[in-house]
Structures are given as structure tokens and as C-alpha cells.
Design a protein around this motif. Structure first.
Motif, short mmCIF file in Angstrom:
data_model
loop_
_atom_site.label_atom_id
_atom_site.label_comp_id
_atom_site.label_asym_id
_atom_site.label_seq_id
_atom_site.Cartn_x
_atom_site.Cartn_y
_atom_site.Cartn_z
N ASP A 768 0.83 -1.21 0.00
CA ASP A 768 0.00 0.00 0.00
C ASP A 768 0.86 1.26 0.00
N ALA A 769 1.87 1.28 0.88
CA ALA A 769 2.70 2.46 1.01
C ALA A 769 3.44 2.78 -0.28
N VAL A 770 3.96 1.73 -0.93
CA VAL A 770 4.69 1.93 -2.18
C VAL A 770 3.79 2.54 -3.25
N VAL A 771 2.59 1.97 -3.41
CA VAL A 771 1.66 2.47 -4.43
C VAL A 771 1.23 3.90 -4.12
N LEU A 772 0.89 4.18 -2.86
CA LEU A 772 0.41 5.50 -2.49
C LEU A 772 1.51 6.55 -2.60
N LYS A 773 2.74 6.17 -2.20
CA LYS A 773 3.84 7.13 -2.33
C LYS A 773 4.12 7.43 -3.80
N THR A 774 3.99 6.41 -4.64
CA THR A 774 4.20 6.61 -6.09
C THR A 774 3.15 7.56 -6.66
N LEU A 775 1.93 7.51 -6.07
CA LEU A 775 0.85 8.37 -6.54
C LEU A 775 0.89 9.75 -5.91
N GLY A 776 1.91 10.00 -5.06
CA GLY A 776 2.10 11.35 -4.53
C GLY A 776 1.72 11.55 -3.08
N ALA A 777 1.35 10.50 -2.37
CA ALA A 777 0.99 10.65 -0.95
C ALA A 777 2.23 10.99 -0.13
N THR A 778 2.08 11.94 0.79
CA THR A 778 3.21 12.31 1.65
C THR A 778 3.26 11.40 2.87
N ARG A 779 4.44 11.39 3.50
CA ARG A 779 4.60 10.56 4.70
C ARG A 779 3.66 11.00 5.81
N ALA A 780 3.50 12.30 5.98
CA ALA A 780 2.62 12.81 7.04
C ALA A 780 1.18 12.38 6.83
N ARG A 781 0.73 12.44 5.56
CA ARG A 781 -0.66 12.06 5.28
C ARG A 781 -0.89 10.58 5.53
N LEU A 782 0.10 9.76 5.13
CA LEU A 782 -0.04 8.32 5.37
C LEU A 782 0.00 8.00 6.86
N LEU A 783 0.89 8.67 7.58
CA LEU A 783 0.96 8.43 9.03
C LEU A 783 -0.34 8.82 9.71
N SER A 784 -0.92 9.93 9.31
CA SER A 784 -2.19 10.35 9.93
C SER A 784 -3.31 9.36 9.61
N ALA A 785 -3.29 8.81 8.38
CA ALA A 785 -4.31 7.82 8.01
C ALA A 785 -4.16 6.56 8.84
N TYR A 786 -2.92 6.09 8.98
CA TYR A 786 -2.69 4.87 9.77
C TYR A 786 -2.98 5.10 11.25
N ALA A 787 -2.60 6.28 11.76
CA ALA A 787 -2.88 6.59 13.16
C ALA A 787 -4.38 6.60 13.41
N LEU A 788 -5.13 7.18 12.49
CA LEU A 788 -6.59 7.21 12.63
C LEU A 788 -7.17 5.80 12.56
N GLU A 789 -6.64 4.98 11.66
CA GLU A 789 -7.11 3.59 11.55
C GLU A 789 -6.87 2.83 12.85
N TYR A 790 -5.63 2.88 13.36
CA TYR A 790 -5.31 2.15 14.60
C TYR A 790 -6.10 2.72 15.78
N GLY A 791 -6.28 4.04 15.79
CA GLY A 791 -7.04 4.65 16.88
C GLY A 791 -8.49 4.22 16.89
N LEU A 792 -9.12 4.19 15.70
CA LEU A 792 -10.52 3.76 15.62
C LEU A 792 -10.68 2.31 16.03
N LEU A 793 -9.77 1.45 15.53
CA LEU A 793 -9.84 0.04 15.92
C LEU A 793 -9.60 -0.13 17.41
#
Length: 862
Positions: A768-793
Motif C-alpha cells: 500500500d505504502a509503495v503504491v500511495l507514495k508513487t501516486l504522490g501521498a506524503t509521509r505525514a498524510r499516510l501516518l495520519s491515516a494509519y494513526a486514525l485507523e489504529y485509533g478507531l480500531l
């Protein structure tokens, strides 16, 4: 493809057996190391070490008690009588068997003038004490010099706690009853300390001449006489001990004594070891089952890493069963390494404990290699590994080669073949059977099994529900929340493994936190507010009215309650000897030794009749008895049944007239058995009194009444309830600390499993990270998405853990411990929040490593 015959492999046995080939391939693949199996090994080793260590230590303790039984007991056999000495016929019988010695034990008050008074456990020994073992004092004395009468005072050795409590030193004098006692030494070690039991006061060792001089031994006094017999060698065998025990019951049926042999020197202590061992074993089994989730995660990750190998083998014609067997062999070989590590640690634990703490333990310990217990731990480890490995491995059987390659992005959901489901069912049945059959209390073991199964099922349902809810929720406009929501329900999501891993940990944390807070509240807050301030024991019958008048004078505003009291030992129920009664575990203590009994014209306060009727005040018929309802049900008794109780060497038969519900937690005066007044007409007895202040009492007032009672009525034993509760609380606090320490093993396993669950999803997260980074996702945006995912779970799982842990602690407190449950979620919420924080932290730590990878090398393989 399944019908394809694989090409011959060099070295394969001519018989066509696949076993050598499987072993060869398994060993060849293991040459690459155990990468990815660190948590797998840790989970298996931790659980097996906990079970093996606890059971090995328990066996070492019980073996130590068994081997040191003669020293603990003070002889080969011990015959105990309550409230009376052995008569001439009984003493003659004992003397005919061997060398006889005796001790007397009772509670008494030691008065130190203006320094106050203290409850002591008085132990009076004869001239030859100890016949077995060595008495150690500081300064050293021979028993004869230590206890001899000199200068108008009898010698004594006292527990250090007595000196500290009354601000005394060696050489000072105290008054016990009508005798003056000089404290000549402090007790360092008594060879028979365990057999003497644990009391509410410090030990005071005196001679029997001294205890007779106190004048405390009166008709009905609660004094226990124990006669130790050292047998000739030909009678001290196991067979000889059994024959003498049976003969004593036959020749002197109404003696009413409790008989112990060196083979069961302290059966209550041994049973307590077994009970605590079962609890710690269940904690170890919890760690192993929680670790089993880690095993499943590791195996799932292992299969994920081996997709190319599995696809290659199947494309070359390898049958699905052979592929599964190959990787199952590898997994079980790795599990065997973890089991070996756990067994090694568990086997070494008794030797480590003995080496480090053996000189501090008040009980004998005989470190040994407990092969049976180690074998049980081995079975636990093998079955757990098998149970949690079969399902993820079984899926690989029927998935086509193309599916194996595509499974990374679109995992196929299907059940394993029936053969693997059958093997899984058999493994689960074997694990459950082992847990139940190896348990001391199978009822608790069954409750544990049911709770474990319910937890796994409910957590799976919670995960499914979370995914379904995430799938139906409207899509947020912001990228991070949208990505977090999609990650929760997408194919290959971490939701099931994270919810299971984190849910088990939070449930365990909440359960322990609530049990801890309830025990603390029950012992430190609730009971003292509801309990009497004092219990006064051994009030002589002739002084009962005078003592009650003294209490009214000293405490005019207090509620004073007084009842007659004796001690009796149940001999038979419904015509069956108590040795043949199969009582429920929680009431079996009633059959063990002597119980307090009383008689009354009316039902005691704090109890109510639930079946039958109370007898008339002027009842003169056959002796009747009222029984506690819960105890009666546990013993299989009902109204109309006959019981036989031995009181002062006389067997008395009584009929159960009614059953009562007793509110024991009020700590008022109440008894399991209350007899009609005519049952003990003319029998010598003492009285028991309580003093309850409406608004409580203070320490100064308590000290004053204790000192006055000791001076005016030296025969009466005073027990300050707060002191007794503190003594109980000290013991319970030590048990709670031990429980916390043992439970930490299960919590560590939960943490390992959580880390394993996150590691198992590393491959999918990397993609996921490789594909999203290739599409232009920043590290901060991915970290916030993962933090939100783990927090909700984590939040959703924490809610489940709070509910499940609260229910589990409620059942344990109310059904197992028989206490009142009080809901206090402060510690539980804190523990849950900490667990969620750790989960998010671990998830982001792993994600940070993933985000630091360069995309190029992975894009080339997509």
C-alpha cells in the motif's frame, strides 16, 4: 492439477512415502533461519514456561512437604482434640503405639502493663519439645533452659512482631492470664510452624506448666491439644500409618480427634498450593492461548512470505496435502524449539527459587524435575501450536496457483478442507480435555474454557461488525479519514487480527484491574464500616453476665451481642462418614476439622429462614439443627436429614429442621450450624461477644477497652477486628501481588501478539505504502491515516474489552470468590487507554519503517 503425479525426486524412498521428502524439504527451507518467527517462538516459550514453571514449583513444594512431613508434624502421626485433653484410655492407646509428645495451642492476651496488651497465639510444649527437628531462637537456648520457671516467671520465646507491637525487648515480662512470663528470646525457626497454622496474633512459645499456671484452660476453653506419636520403624510405613488411622477410628469411635500422618502433614496447606497452582496454571494457559493468536498471525505471515514457493510447488504438481504437510512440519519444528525453551525455563524455576530464596521461605521446598508436569506443559505447547497453525495452513491446499499469486491484493475467503477442519476440531477437543482433566477444580476449568471460547467468538464478531460498519459509512472528503476507513474493511485488512489481539489484552487488563479494586475495597473499606469493633472469645460461662455488664459500662452507646459457643467436628452426614462425602469445592472446608457451633431459642440476627421452621422456645424433643442453606446444598443435605457432630468427645445426632440464608459479610455472630438448646444441656462451654459502635471507634478508645478487659478478665481473649482485617489484608495483598506478577506473563504475551499482528500485516502495508507514495501521498498524510485507523480500531476494541472484562470480573468476584461486586472503572479505563496508546504506538512505529522504504525496488516486482 490435483491428480498430477509429481516428478520423482532424488533420494525419495522407493515406497512412495512422502514423509522423508517432507522432512528433507522442511529442513532445507529452515536453513534460511527463523526470520519472522521471533514472536512465534516467544509466545510459545512464554506460555509453556509459565505452565511448566508453576507446576514444577508446586510439585517441589508438595514433595518438600511430603519428605519433611515428619518434621512438620512433629512425629509420624498427630491426633488433635479441641476443648479437652486426651482421657486415660486415649492416652493409653497412643502410648501403646510409640513415643508420645503433646502441645497445646490457644489464643490469649499478653498484658504489658501501661504499654498495652496484644493478642498472641499461645503454643505450650512439653519437656521433650521438639522431638523432631530443631528449635532456633535468638539468643540461642536449649528448650529446657528457655522455658523453665525462674525467679517467679516462666520462660518464653516470642515472635518479633509481639516485641514490636508492645515496645518490648528480650528480658521484659508480660502477664498471660494469671501467670507471669519472661520473654527470654525471639523465635527464629520452629520445625513444626506450618502444622501449627497461621494465626491472627504473634506466636508465644511457653511450657505446658506455664499455660496451666495461666488458668486459661477451663471447661469449654478453645484450646487444641495435639498428640504427636513417633512410631517404631515397622509401623511407620505407609501401610502401617493407614492401619493405625483406621484402627484408632474403630477402637475409639467417639474420640472426635482429627488424625494426620506424615504423608499428609498439612492437607489444608497442600490443597491451597493446589488451588493457587491451578489459578497460576490458568494464567499460564491464558498466556499460551493469547500467544496462540500470535502463532496464527506468524503462520499467516509465514504462508504469505512463502506464496512463491507454494505456487512453484503446486505448479510442478505437488498435491495440496503435501504442501500443507511440508509447511506444517516446519511450523511444528519451530514450535518444538519454543516448547524446549519453555520447558527448560520451567524445569529450572524450582532450582532458581530454592537457590535465591530457599533460606527465606517458611516452608520446605525440594527442587525436582517434575517429569509428569513437564509432560503436561509439553502437550499444552504442542496442541496450542497445532490448533492455531492448522487453519491458516489449511487454506493453501485448495487455492489455485493463480489465486496464490493474486491473494496478495484480493485474498480469497474459503474454509479449509474437511480433513483440516476435523484435525482442528480434534486438536481443540484435546486441548480442552487436557485443561479440564489436569485441573484441580474442573468447574473453574470449564468456566475458563467457556470464557476463552466466548472471547474468541465475540471478538471475531466484533471485527466483522466493525468492518461491516466501516463499509457502510459515508466516505469522508478528507484523504486521511477516507484511507483509514477503507483500510478497516478492505480485503486483507488487519482488522480481524488487531481486534483479536488487542481485545484479548484489554479484556485481561480490565478483568485484573476490577478484581484488584474489588478485593481492596472489600477488605479495606466495606468490611470495617459494617463489622463489629471487637470480638471477645473464651468468655467463661460463669463470668458471662459479669463480662457483659463490664462491656455495657465501658461502651454505653455500643451494641453488644453475646452467644454461647462450642467447637464441634462433623462425623457423618445422612449415615455416611464425612470421608465418603463428595462435597462441592467451595464448601468442603466445613468437613475439614472443627467448626464453631452454638445453640439458640430464636434465629440469629443476620440470617433468615428460607426452608423449614424454627423450633419452639421450650422445645424438649430430639436435637434439631439449623444449617446454612448454601453449605447444606454443597453437602447434599436437605430438611429431615440426620447429621452427627462430635463435641467434647461425645457424638450427638441431630435432625436438620430448617435452612437459613446467612449474611456472612456483615461479620456479625453467625454459625453454619445452630442447634436447639436441649442438644447440649449441661455441656461446658464459653461465650462469644461482639461490640459494635454506631459511628465507629478510635484507636485510643480501642486501646483503653482492650487494656481494661485484659486486666479485669484475663481469661477473655480480645480480638480487635481492624487488627484481624489487617492480618487478612496482608495475606491477601501478598496473593494479589503474586497474581499481578503471574498475570504480567499473560499481558506480555498480549503485547507480543499485538506486535505480531502488526508485523503479519507488514507485507500488505508495504505494498500500500509503495503504491500511495508513487501516486504522490506524503509521509505525514499516510501516518495520519494509519494513526486514525489504529485509533478507531483501538477505541472500538477498548469498548468491547471494558464490557467483557467487567462481566468476567463480576462472575469471578460473585461466583468464585463469593464477594459483593462494586463497579469502579477508573483503573480499568486507564488500563484500556494505555493499551490503545501502546497499540497505536506500535502500529505507527512499524509504519514509519515501511514509509522509509524506496519504492523502486518493490515496483519492479509488482
Amino acid at each position: 492439477m490435483h491428480g498430477t503425479i509429481p516428478a520423482p525426486v532424488p533420494g525419495r524412498s522407493p515406497s512412495g512415502s512422502s514423509l522423508p521428502l517432507v522432512l528433507r524439504l522442511a529442513l532445507r527451507e529452515l536453513r534460511g533461519g527463523l526470520k519472522g518467527f521471533g514472536i512465534f517462538l516467544a509466545c510459545i516459550a512464554l506460555g509453556v514456561a509459565a505452565i511448566a514453571g508453576v507446576s514444577s514449583l508446586s510439585r517441589s513444594l508438595t514433595d518438600g512437604i511430603g519428605r519433611e512431613g515428619r518434621r512438620i508434624l512433629g512425629g509420624d502421626m498427630a491426633f488433635s482434640l479441641l476443648q479437652r485433653e486426651a482421657n486415660e484410655a486415649e492416652r493409653a492407646y497412643l502410648t501403646s503405639k510409640g513415643e508420645v509428645s503433646s502441645i497445646a495451642s490457644m489464643r490469649a492476651m499478653a498484658l504489658a502493663g501501661e504499654k498495652g496488651s496484644a493478642l498472641v497465639e499461645l503454643k505450650a510444649v512439653d519437656a521433650g519439645y521438639p522431638r523432631v527437628g530443631t528449635l532456633e531462637t535468638d539468643p540461642p537456648f536449649s528448650p529446657a533452659d528457655l522455658l523453665a520457671e525462674r525467679n517467679g516467671a516462666y520462660g518464653a520465646a516470642a515472635d518479633l512482631a509481639l516485641l514490636a507491637r508492645l515496645d518490648l525487648k528480650v528480658g521484659d515480662r508480660v502477664t498471660v492470664g494469671n501467670a507471669t512470663v519472661e520473654l527470654r528470646a525471639t523465635l527464629v525457626s520452629e520445625p513444626d510452624k506450618i502444622a501449627s497454622g497461621i494465626g491472627f496474633g504473634p506466636r508465644l512459645l511457653v511450657s505446658q506448666e506455664a499455660v496451666r499456671a495461666t488458668d486459661l484452660i477451663q471447661p469449654g476453653s478453645l484450646v487444641r491439644w495435639t498428640y504427636r506419636v513417633i512410631l517404631p520403624q515397622d509401623l511407620s510405613t505407609e501401610e502401617g500409618l493407614g492401619q493405625i488411622e483406621a484402627e484408632a477410628a474403630r477402637v475409639l469411635p467417639e474420640a472426635g480427634w482429627n488424625i494426620r500422618t506424615r504423608l499428609n502433614a498439612d492437607p489444608r496447606f497442600a490443597r491451597n498450593i493446589e488451588r493457587f497452582t491451578q489459578f497460576l496454571t490458568l494464567v499460564g494457559l491464558t498466556a499460551l492461548l493469547v500467544g496462540g493468536v500470535g502463532v496464527a498471525n506468524a503462520v499467516r505471515g509465514f504462508v504469505d512470505r512463502k506464496r512463491a514457493s507454494i505456487a512453484t510447488l503446486k505448479s510442478l504438481g505437488a498435491p495440496g496435502g503435501q504442501v500443507v504437510l511440508l509447511y506444517l512440519t516446519q511450523v511444528m519444528m519451530i514450535a518444538a524449539l519454543g516448547i524446549a525453551i519453555g520447558l527448560g525455563v520451567g524445569a529450572a524455576l524450582p532450582f532458581i527459587v530454592t537457590g535465591l530464596f530457599g533460606h527465606l521461605l517458611p516452608i520446605p521446598i525440594q527442587p525436582t524435575l517434575a517429569w509428569t508436569e513437564l509432560g503436561v506443559a509439553l502437550l499444552y505447547g504442542v496442541l496450542t501450536a497445532l490448533v492455531f497453525a492448522l487453519a491458516p495452513l489449511g487454506r493453501a491446499h485448495d487455492v489455485p496457483v493463480s489465486g496464490l499469486f493474486r491473494d496478495q491484493v484480493d485474498p480469497e475467503r474459503r474454509w479449509p478442507r474437511k480433513r483440516y477442519l476435523a484435525a482442528l476440531a480434534l486438536s481443540v477437543a484435546a486441548l480442552v480435555s487436557l485443561a479440564v482433566l489436569a485441573a484441580y477444580d474442573r468447574r473453574i476449568a470449564l468456566m475458563f474454557v467457556g470464557a476463552a471460547a466466548a472471547s474468541f467468538v465475540l471478538l471475531r464478531l466484533v471485527a466483522t461488525g466493525i468492518m461491516a460498519l466501516a463499509r457502510r459509512m459515508p466516505r469522508p472528503r478528507s484523504t486521511a479519514p477516507r484511507l483509514a476507513l477503507a483500510n478497516i474493511h478492505r480485503p486483507g485488512a488487519l482488522t480481524p487480527s488487531l481486534v483479536l489481539s488487542l481485545g484479548l489484552g484489554i479484556t485481561l487488563l480490565v478483568t485484573l484491574a476490577l478484581i484488584d479494586s474489588n478485593l481492596t475495597k472489600q477488605l479495606q473499606q466495606t468490611l470495617p464500616e459494617r463489622a463489629p469493633s471487637f470480638f471477645f472469645l473464651d468468655i467463661p460461662n460463669a463470668q458471662a453476665d459479669a463480662f457483659e455488664g463490664f462491656l455495657k459500662e465501658q461502651s454505653a452507646d455500643a451494641q453488644i451481642e453475646r452467644v454461647p459457643m462450642m467447637r464441634g467436628r462433623l462425623v457423618s452426614l445422612r449415615g455416611l462418614p464425612v470421608s465418603q462425602i463428595k462435597a462441592q469445592e467451595d464448601v468442603s472446608w466445613v468437613l475439614d476439622g472443627d467448626r464453631g457451633i452454638t445453640y439458640a431459642k430464636a434465629p440469629p440476627d443476620g440470617s433468615r429462614i428460607v426452608q423449614g421452621e424454627w423450633w419452639p422456645e421450650d422445645y424438649r424433643g430430639k436435637p434439631l439443627v439449623s444449617f446454612d442453606q448454601r453449605v447444606a446444598e454443597g453437602l447434599g443435605l436437605k430438611i429431615g436429614d440426620e447429621i452427627v457432630v462430635n463435641v467434647l468427645g461425645r457424638n450427638i445426632t441431630a435432625t436438620i429442621a430448617n435452612l437459613r440464608h446467612v449474611e456472612w459479610r456483615s461479620m456479625g455472630i453467625n454459625f453454619v450450624m445452630v442447634f436447639s438448646p436441649n442438644a447440649f444441656a449441661g455441656a461446658p462451654h464459653t461465650h462469644l461477644a461482639t461490640v459494635t459502635y454506631p459511628n465507629g471507634s478510635d484507636a485510643a478508645a480501642d486501646a483503653k477497652i482492650l487494656r481494661s478487659a485484659a486486666q479485669s478478665f484475663p481469661m477473655v481473649t480480645s480480638v480487635r477486628v481492624k487488627d484481624a482485617l489487617e492480618a487478612v489484608n496482608d495475606v491477601v495483598s501478598q496473593l494479589v501481588m503474586a497474581i499481578r506478577g503471574a498475570s504480567a506473563i499473560a499481558l506480555i504475551a498480549s503485547l507480543l501478539v499485538l506486535a505480531g499482528a502488526l508485523a503479519a500485516g507488514h507485507r500488505a502495508r508495504l505494498y500500500d505504502a509503495v503504491v500511495l507514495k508513487t501516486l504522490g501521498a506524503t509521509r505525514a498524510r499516510l501516518l495520519s491515516a494509519y494513526a486514525l485507523e489504529y485509533g478507531l480500531l483501538g477505541l472500538a476494541t477498548a469498548v468491547f474489552g471494558l464490557l467483557a472484562g467487567t462481566l468476567a470480573s463480576y462472575l469471578i468476584i460473585t461466583r468464585v470468590m463469593n464477594l459483593t461486586f462494586a463497579l469502579d472503572l477508573s483503573g480499568a479505563v486507564l488500563a484500556s487507554g494505555l493499551a490503545v496508546f501502546v497499540a497505536v504506538g506500535l502500529g505507527l512505529t512499524g509504519t514509519w519503517r515501511i514509509l522509509s522504504q524506496k519504492p523502486a525496488q518493490y515496483l519492479r516486482n509488482l
